[in-house]
Write a protein that holds these residues in place. Sequence first.
Motif, PDB file in Angstrom:
ATOM      1  N   SER A  53      82.756 164.966  45.193  1.00  0.00           N
ATOM      2  CA  SER A  53      81.901 166.118  45.556  1.00  0.00           C
ATOM      3  C   SER A  53      81.845 166.285  47.096  1.00  0.00           C
ATOM      4  O   SER A  53      81.315 167.299  47.606  1.00  0.00           O
ATOM      5  N   LYS A  87      73.321 176.506  41.228  1.00  0.00           N
ATOM      6  CA  LYS A  87      72.739 175.409  40.396  1.00  0.00           C
ATOM      7  C   LYS A  87      73.538 174.428  39.959  1.00  0.00           C
ATOM      8  O   LYS A  87      73.141 173.011  39.857  1.00  0.00           O
ATOM      9  N   LEU A 129      73.520 171.865  42.900  1.00  0.00           N
ATOM     10  CA  LEU A 129      72.273 171.078  42.991  1.00  0.00           C
ATOM     11  C   LEU A 129      72.225 170.147  41.866  1.00  0.00           C
ATOM     12  O   LEU A 129      71.700 168.923  42.121  1.00  0.00           O
ATOM     13  N   GLU A 130      72.856 170.328  40.760  1.00  0.00           N
ATOM     14  CA  GLU A 130      72.424 169.485  39.470  1.00  0.00           C
ATOM     15  C   GLU A 130      73.435 168.259  39.871  1.00  0.00           C
ATOM     16  O   GLU A 130      73.057 167.130  39.623  1.00  0.00           O
ATOM     17  N   SER A 131      74.491 168.408  40.278  1.00  0.00           N
ATOM     18  CA  SER A 131      75.532 167.244  40.471  1.00  0.00           C
ATOM     19  C   SER A 131      75.075 166.314  41.832  1.00  0.00           C
ATOM     20  O   SER A 131      75.198 165.219  41.660  1.00  0.00           O
ATOM     21  N   LYS A 132      74.266 166.902  42.745  1.00  0.00           N
ATOM     22  CA  LYS A 132      73.561 165.938  43.798  1.00  0.00           C
ATOM     23  C   LYS A 132      72.373 165.255  43.176  1.00  0.00           C
ATOM     24  O   LYS A 132      72.352 164.196  43.585  1.00  0.00           O
ATOM     25  N   LYS A 133      71.740 165.689  41.997  1.00  0.00           N
ATOM     26  CA  LYS A 133      70.579 164.857  41.621  1.00  0.00           C
ATOM     27  C   LYS A 133      71.602 163.869  40.972  1.00  0.00           C
ATOM     28  O   LYS A 133      70.870 162.644  40.661  1.00  0.00           O
TER      29      LYS A 133
END
Length: 448
Positions: free
Chosen positions: A420, A441, A444-448
């Motif tokens: 990433s 979106k 952001l999800e991948s960072k979570k």
Amino acid sequence: MLKTNSVLFFDSAEFENIIHHYLEIGKIALAKKAVKLGLDQHPTSINLKLFQTELFILENKFEEADKLLDEIHTLEPTNEEIFIQKANVLSKQDMHEKAVNTLLIALDLSSDDEGLSDLYALIGMEYLFLDQFENAKIYFKRCLEIDLEDYSALYNAIYCYDYLNENEDAITFLNYYLDQNPYCEVAWHQLGRQYFTIKDYDKALAAFDFAIISDDSFVGAYLEKGKVLEKKKHYQEAIENYKITLALEEPTSFALLRIGYCHEKLGEDDLAVQYFYKTVHEDPLLDKGWIAITKFYNKKRNYQKALFYINKAINIDAENVIYWKLYAQINHRLNFLEESERGYKKTLDLGNYELQTWLSRADILIALGEYEASVLNLIQAAEFHPETAEIEFRLAGLHFTLNESSKGHYHLKNALLLNSEYEFILEELFPVVLQKPSIQKILLESKK
């Protein structure tokens, strides 16, 4: 006799000398004529028949050579020369194992010391063909036991040590050899090379100095000494040694190039570029010369001049992949995108499949708005570099740009799974795509 076309009688030994002379100077047709005339006058001469087999072998007439050798063997079964020629026939047909066995028979029959040395050398060469370097080394060292000044055997023995990466053993062997033959410049030179390989530069320098003391016109020793001095950052002394080689022999492109590099390291740019020019003048086909000039101007950010010289290099050798790579990079810096893309494509066509080459070409095609071509380029790149985040992020951006959302999402998810941290590629190459809410979106999800 040939001039007058008359037939005179010669002793068989005289014919042998004449044939040997013609073979030495490569006049095969005259050697054949002498063999024919010799055998007409001395049909039972074994030596003349052996010369005949030698000529058969030279003409690749292996069956005829074998047949004649069998005839001679019937007459003289203990003649070692028959087995040497038989081995020669086998060697020419790539039957090196059989050639070795045949030469070993000749060795058993040999009584003459001088002939022994030649036999050892032949056996050593056959072992080299078989990549049996340990065995080859043994026989070349035996040659040196008979004749210390057999430099061909010395070079071959060292070649075996080099191939086997036995630098320490080679050093031991050369030091032992030098105890017996202390003024042998060839051995000192080879010893210096071994020390250079193991990065013992002080001992290498001492060895090359001894080589020069043994023969002060030995060009190879000065060249190698220059290389050591460069490693020790003694650039001025290195230049002096390289210049001695220019005075001793015709200038070599290698020495001129090294002098140029030394001047460049000393910050003497005018002198450096003069020697780079001399290098390409001396040897226009030496790619290192053109690369040195091009990189010199590249460093100075004089891209126009760099381009001028890389174009000259390409005109001389259009198949040189390094030239095209430099051509592409320089055009890129000058913002000549079409030319740069052409350079990268040519680099790939010539077999340079480095990841950076594929990526650079892809980025230029993106800048030119050639999105489909960039996709094709990256798909090819992925064949050579699978599972690469840099490729996947670019493919994601391209598919989103081409409104192929499902493909875009697929490649974006792949890219984020792989690494990433390369997310910045989207920001740099596809800022418009990055603004899309659906992509924000996913990121952001991948960072979570």
